[in-house]
Design an enzyme around this catalytic site. Structure first.
Site, PDB file in Angstrom:
ATOM      1  CE  LYS A  45      -3.370   2.985   0.799  1.00  0.00           C
ATOM      2  NZ  LYS A  45      -4.242   3.404  -0.329  1.00  0.00           N
ATOM      3  CB  CYS A 129      -2.834   9.888  -3.764  1.00  0.00           C
ATOM      4  SG  CYS A 129      -4.255   9.652  -2.668  1.00  0.00           S
TER       5      CYS A 129
HETATM    6  O1  RRO Z   1      -5.725   5.778  -0.566  1.00  0.00           O
HETATM    7  C1  RRO Z   1      -6.400   6.236  -1.503  1.00  0.00           C
HETATM    8  O2  RRO Z   1      -7.446   6.878  -1.339  1.00  0.00           O
HETATM    9  C2  RRO Z   1      -5.979   6.065  -2.904  1.00  0.00           C
HETATM   10  C3  RRO Z   1      -4.708   6.282  -3.361  1.00  0.00           C
HETATM   11 BR1  RRO Z   1      -3.287   6.705  -2.226  1.00  0.00          BR
HETATM   12  C4  RRO Z   1      -4.433   6.184  -4.751  1.00  0.00           C
HETATM   13  O3  RRO Z   1      -3.307   6.396  -5.231  1.00  0.00           O
HETATM   14  N1  RRO Z   1      -5.448   5.868  -5.566  1.00  0.00           N
HETATM   15  C5  RRO Z   1      -6.699   5.641  -5.116  1.00  0.00           C
HETATM   16  O4  RRO Z   1      -7.621   5.345  -5.919  1.00  0.00           O
HETATM   17  N2  RRO Z   1      -6.958   5.730  -3.775  1.00  0.00           N
END
Ligand code: RRO
Length: 310
Positions: A45, A129
């Site tokens: 993650k 993100c």
């Molecule tokens: O954690 C998120 O909300 C998230 C991330 Br970091 C990302 O790069 N892409 C996404 O769809 N959710």
């Protein structure tokens, strides 16, 4: 060498499949399940300097056509994933680490620690993100992206990849690719992150379906496959010195095949993995093998980038 053997940065992979960062990879139990699955590799993650609880729930919702999320970068903090990477058996399968600092300084601090650990883990720097309130995506701000890549290239000074958002205009493909091409340490490009700030509405309840950001979130799944293929192919054509990892809309072996044709060397699975669990990798490998055999291909290498135009 088997039919599904793949290669990235000179590293061998049993097959081209891995999870999309964010799906099934937040803690050791999930990561161990990916390690035990039929995926050829896996990725942690996206991590930040300190642990984050993320956005309020519900923050993920699936529909028949895909998913919407606004997780808000929930993660255990980079030392947790670095510790996992220290104990991983790289002979079993390669491991990627996704890094998504909330600032340039945070990214430099994390990458300095990862570099000092001197592990075979491969870094994918998340420039896309869409879900941290008040934080625009770096890769939609070309000046910020350039500054980030300059600083990271100096600090990390090893091969790494970047996770890109989708672009929707040829001028943006050109400009983003030209920036990436200035940085030789950027050796692979992962296309795409979720299509950010979409809105799914339930007509029955007349409501949004996730709580953060008034229901706005990144979408994945069937909704995004053509956008993902376009971005994979656009960067494949423009970045001949780099490899591409495809991500977006993959739930069948045929979808993996399309990403390979568009130019992907490896292919990530997000929404479909969330819904089906790590057993999906055995199914996708079987479907891809059957498709390649039916079409008479002897390797995935012979498919990569072979997309025909009219
Ligand atoms: O954690 C998120 O909300 C998230 C991330 Br970091 C990302 O790069 N892409 C996404 O769809 N959710």
């Amino acid at each position: 060498m088997s039919l599904l053997s793949a290669s990235l940065l000179g590293i061998d992979f049993a097959n081209p499949l891995l999870n999309a960062s964010g799906v099934w990879c937040r803690d050791k139990a999930e990561l161990d399940a990916l390690n035990a699955s039929a995926a050829g590799s896996f990725i942690t993650k996206s991590c930040t300097l300190v642990p984050r609880a993320g956005n309020p729930e519900p923050r993920y919702y699936a529909t028949p056509l895909g998913s919407i999320n606004s997780m808000g970068l929930p993660n255990e903090g980079y030392p947790y994933y670095l510790d996992y990477a220290r104990h991983h058996d790289y002979r079993a399968k390669p491991l990627f680490m996704s890094v998504a600092g909330l600032s340039l300084a945070d990214n430099l601090a994390m990458l300095a620690a990862i570099r000092a650990a001197d592990l075979p883990a491969i870094v994918e720097l998340n420039l896309s993100c869409p879900n941290v309130p008040g934080k625009p995506q770096i890769a939609y701000d070309f000046a910020a992206m350039t500054e980030m890549l300059e600083a990271v290239s100096l600090e990390y000074a090893r091969p790494f990849g970047v996770k890109m958002p989708p672009y929707f205009d040829i001028a943006h493909f050109d400009e983003a690719a030209a920036i990436l091409n200035r940085f030789p340490h950027v050796t692979f490009v992962t296309c795409i992150n979720s299509i950010g700030n979409a809105l799914i509405i339930d007509p029955e309840t007349e409501s949004v379906v996730i709580k953060p950001k008034e229901g706005f979130g990144g979408i994945g799944g069937d909704y995004v496959l053509p956008t993902a293929l376009a971005n994979v192919n656009a960067f494949y054509r423009r970045c001949p010195g780099k490899q591409i990892i495809g991500c977006g809309g993959v739930s069948t072996g045929e979808h993996v095949f399309m990403h390979l044709l568009a130019g992907a060397s490896l292919v990530q699975v997000g929404s479909a993995l969330y819904e089906e669990g790590p057993a999906i990798f055995a199914r996708l490998n079987a479907e891809l093998s059957a498709l390649l055999e039916r079409k008479g291909y002897a390797s995935i290498e012979s498919v990569r980038g072979k997309l025909r135009t009219l």
